[in-house]
Design an enzyme around this catalytic site. Structure first.
Site, PDB file in Angstrom:
ATOM      1  N   LYS A   1      -2.168  -1.510  -3.847  1.00 23.16           N
ATOM      2  CA  LYS A   1      -3.039  -0.341  -3.755  1.00 23.16           C
ATOM      3  C   LYS A   1      -2.198   0.919  -3.772  1.00 23.16           C
ATOM      4  CE  LYS A   1      -6.134   1.791  -0.462  1.00 23.16           C
ATOM      5  NZ  LYS A   1      -6.688   1.727   0.850  1.00 23.16           N
TER       6      LYS A   1
ATOM      7  N   LYS B   1       0.859  -1.175   0.000  1.00 24.76           N
ATOM      8  CA  LYS B   1       0.000   0.000   0.000  1.00 24.76           C
ATOM      9  C   LYS B   1       0.901   1.232   0.000  1.00 24.76           C
ATOM     10  CE  LYS B   1      -3.631   2.348   2.561  1.00 24.76           C
ATOM     11  NZ  LYS B   1      -4.555   2.277   3.680  1.00 24.76           N
TER      12      LYS B   1
END
Ligand code: PBG
Length: 325
Positions: free
Chosen positions: A245, A193
């Protein structure tokens, strides 16, 4: 000339037959926001996405389930916040109440998933608790995550999305759940992330209290190799699924992780990716539906088996009409 790749592109039936990436509603997950307010509220920077009330969430979840999507990912937006994010592991906290309601309502049709992170619940907006000099305290945060995991498991969540980017979070949560007998609940690790500007609209969606940034725990956008390392560590710690992400700016990382991962690989098409396409389309600058489809298709093509996207329901409806993307 006998090598003519254009043969397979000559008309729609041929293109349909030879498409190398296909999408199914089951591989789409819809992120949803729930507040304590009595009425739903629109999110200005995410046209078409709501901050739900508990009631409107229930209705929206039933409609989403009818499209055949694979799951929902729930984010709670509490009225009050404090330093340690007490609303996160309070069984009466908004996220846990919503989880219980949805598990009962649509839990047989799709997987009701929950975001496991403190940022919506802390008054400083960080994903963890702070030490006495104001830094995010990794190991103290792990204890909070374990407590939050137990509350979510008890509320009936079908899968926990660990999005906080603390070191050791997967192992800590797995051990805590197993010790309490919750051995069956899978963990989705937001493994890679990145500290991204594309989360901007999400901050409005959850009324984020954050000042500053998350660069001491989320990955540096410059780092590709580190994305692979984070995913490998999360697998070692026991992640059942790993995620990359944001999606569109990180398709290289996604392809790397997909090539190496022994567990399923998902991707999160985040709020800013949604907002960019919606905003450009609203200006008439791009063809909305084609851009939406192309963006999600590219994420699957790069290696994601499941995509979290705010367009999940709409795309499932398109697919259900027999229109490929
Ligand atoms: C953190 C979390 C964030 C998103 C999902 N989980 C925000 C952040 O890390 O700042 C962003 C999702 C999006 O932008 O759509 N709990």
């Amino acid at each position: 000339m006998h090598l003519r790749p254009r043969r397979l592109r000559q008309d729609a039936p041929m293109r349909r037959l030879t498409a190398q990436t296909r999408l199914h509603p089951a591989q789409l997950v819809l992120p949803m926001f729930v507040t304590e307010a009595p009425e739903p509220r629109p999110i200005g920077s995410m046209p078409g996405v709501q901050q739900h009330s508990l009631d409107s969430l229930r209705r929206a979840a039933v409609a989403a389930a009818e499209t055949g999507i694979g799951g929902l990912m729930l984010f709670g937006v509490p009225d009050t916040r404090d330093a340690c994010g007490s609303g996160a592991d309070d069984p009466d906290g908004i996220l846990n109440r919503a989880t219980a309601a949805l598990a009962a309502e649509v839990g047989d049709a799709l997987v009701v998933q929950t975001d496991l992170c403190l940022d919506e619940f802390t008054d400083h907006g960080h994903c963890g608790v702070l030490d006495d000099v104001g830094r995010v305290d990794n190991d103290a945060t792990l204890e909070r995550y374990v407590s939050m995991a137990l509350a979510q498991a008890e509320a009936g969540s079908g899968l926990l999305g660990l999005s906080g980017m603390m070191d050791g979070q997967v192992a800590a949560v797995r051990a805590g759940l197993d010790a309490a007998g919750h051995t069956d609940i899978p963990l989705l690790a937001y493994a890679a992330k990145y500290a991204s500007a594309f989360y901007g609209p999400f901050r409005e969606a959850v009324d984020s209290a954050l000042t500053g940034d998350r660069r001491t725990y989320q990955l540096d956008p410059a780092n590709r190799r580190e994305g692979r390392r984070e995913a490998a560590l999360d697998v070692e710690e026991g992640a059942d699924v790993v995620m990359v992400k944001p999606a569109l700016s990180y398709l290289d990382v996604l392809a790397d992780v997909a090539a190496a991962s022994p567990v399923p690989v998902w991707a999160y098409q985040v709020s800013g990716e949604y907002a960019m396409i919606e905003a450009a389309a609203a200006q008439g600058w791009i063809e909305r539906d084609r851009a939406v489809a192309e963006s999600v298709l590219s994420i699957v093509r790069a290696g994601a088996e499941v995509v979290l996207t705010y367009w999940a329901e709409e795309l499932a409806e398109t697919l259900n009409r027999g229109e490929g993307l």
